[in-house]
Design a protein around this motif. Structure first.
Motif, PDB file in Angstrom:
ATOM      1  N   ASP A  70       9.027   3.701   3.010  1.00  0.00           N
ATOM      2  CA  ASP A  70       7.804   3.016   2.603  1.00  0.00           C
ATOM      3  C   ASP A  70       6.560   3.826   2.959  1.00  0.00           C
ATOM      4  O   ASP A  70       5.558   3.789   2.238  1.00  0.00           O
ATOM      5  CB  ASP A  70       7.732   1.637   3.256  1.00  0.00           C
ATOM      6  CG  ASP A  70       8.769   0.672   2.693  1.00  0.00           C
ATOM      7  OD1 ASP A  70       9.403   1.017   1.669  1.00  0.00           O
ATOM      8  OD2 ASP A  70       8.954  -0.411   3.282  1.00  0.00           O
ATOM      9  N   CYS A  74       3.707   5.160   0.451  1.00  0.00           N
ATOM     10  CA  CYS A  74       2.293   4.932   0.720  1.00  0.00           C
ATOM     11  C   CYS A  74       1.498   6.230   0.564  1.00  0.00           C
ATOM     12  O   CYS A  74       0.407   6.240  -0.021  1.00  0.00           O
ATOM     13  CB  CYS A  74       2.134   4.369   2.127  1.00  0.00           C
ATOM     14  SG  CYS A  74       0.460   3.854   2.520  1.00  0.00           S
ATOM     15  N   SER A 129      -4.512  -2.529  -0.464  1.00  0.00           N
ATOM     16  CA  SER A 129      -3.063  -2.612  -0.257  1.00  0.00           C
ATOM     17  C   SER A 129      -2.549  -1.394   0.497  1.00  0.00           C
ATOM     18  O   SER A 129      -1.735  -1.511   1.423  1.00  0.00           O
ATOM     19  CB  SER A 129      -2.346  -2.731  -1.608  1.00  0.00           C
ATOM     20  OG  SER A 129      -2.693  -3.931  -2.263  1.00  0.00           O
ATOM     21  N   LEU A 133      -0.592  -1.223   4.105  1.00  0.00           N
ATOM     22  CA  LEU A 133       0.735  -0.617   4.170  1.00  0.00           C
ATOM     23  C   LEU A 133       0.750   0.613   5.075  1.00  0.00           C
ATOM     24  O   LEU A 133       1.713   0.843   5.816  1.00  0.00           O
ATOM     25  CB  LEU A 133       1.202  -0.238   2.762  1.00  0.00           C
ATOM     26  CG  LEU A 133       1.505  -1.411   1.828  1.00  0.00           C
ATOM     27  CD1 LEU A 133       1.777  -0.909   0.416  1.00  0.00           C
ATOM     28  CD2 LEU A 133       2.693  -2.220   2.343  1.00  0.00           C
ATOM     29  N   ASN A 137       3.279   0.631   8.192  1.00  0.00           N
ATOM     30  CA  ASN A 137       4.374   1.597   8.174  1.00  0.00           C
ATOM     31  C   ASN A 137       4.205   2.661   9.252  1.00  0.00           C
ATOM     32  O   ASN A 137       5.184   3.079   9.880  1.00  0.00           O
ATOM     33  CB  ASN A 137       4.469   2.257   6.795  1.00  0.00           C
ATOM     34  CG  ASN A 137       4.900   1.278   5.718  1.00  0.00           C
ATOM     35  OD1 ASN A 137       5.748   0.421   5.951  1.00  0.00           O
ATOM     36  ND2 ASN A 137       4.319   1.389   4.540  1.00  0.00           N
TER      37      ASN A 137
END
Length: 204
Positions: A70, A74, A129, A133, A137
């Motif tokens: 993830d 990103c 967003s 994230l 993460n």
């Protein structure tokens, strides 16, 4: 048409100009995008401030492989955001009268057409967003490194540190908006490569 009316028409804005609206300062989009990069680059700090794992330490709920995957996604998302900045320089990179102005609020607000308004709002949603994230993460990956689930060489942390310093230089030197956008795009590319290398450092 009378001379007076002709003069009035010539002085009125064109239909395209009358449809434009002044946009929020592009720095309002740039700074959170840079902050997202900074969150990822902060992985460098683990090399100096990490502590030995204790039995009662909270562990991330997600698997390390998922957090790393993830985080890479990103990084790629941030690359796209900065590419969007570059493709739309009037809206995001200070193109126009203030092109040579330093990185500061209040000098870059452009007038934009209705279609650009949609792009601006969508970009702000995407940036928000990515910021969430990136912080989530990065936190999980840093925790995994501290807990020994990722064993990365010291050189890799230095790589994250170099990108951190490039971002710090933007804050200290206040370059033009265009320079900040170009640097952000380059940092996003470098962080993507570093995270991909980090994925190979996961312990079994």
């Amino acid at each position: 048409m009378s001379t007076a009316l002709a003069h009035q028409v010539s002085q009125s804005p064109s239909s395209s100009e009358s449809d434009t609206r002044i946009a929020p300062d592009p720095i309002a989009a740039l700074l959170p995008a840079l902050a997202a990069l900074g969150a990822i680059a902060s992985i460098a700090a683990v090399n100096w401030v990490a502590q030995e794992r204790t039995p009662d330490r909270m562990r991330p709920k997600r698997k390390v492989a998922v957090a790393l995957r993830d985080l890479e996604s990103c990084c790629m998302g941030l690359q796209e955001i900065f590419s969007r900045f570059r493709r739309n320089p009037k809206l995001f990179a200070g193109e126009g009268r203030a092109v040579s102005s330093p990185l500061k609020f209040g000098v870059h607000g452009p007038r934009i057409a209705p279609d650009a308004v949609k792009l601006y709002h969508q970009s702000m949603n995407d940036i928000a967003s990515m910021l969430v994230l990136a912080t989530q993460n990065s936190f999980d990956v840093m925790s995994a490194i501290e807990d020994g689930e990722i064993e990365a060489p010291e050189e890799l942390f230095f790589g994250f540190g170099e990108q951190q310093e490039r971002l710090n230089a933007l804050l200290a030197q206040r370059p033009t908006l265009k320079t900040a956008v170009e640097t952000g795009h380059s940092v996003a590319e470098e962080l993507t490569a570093l995270v991909r290398t980090l994925r190979r450092c996961k312990t079994d």
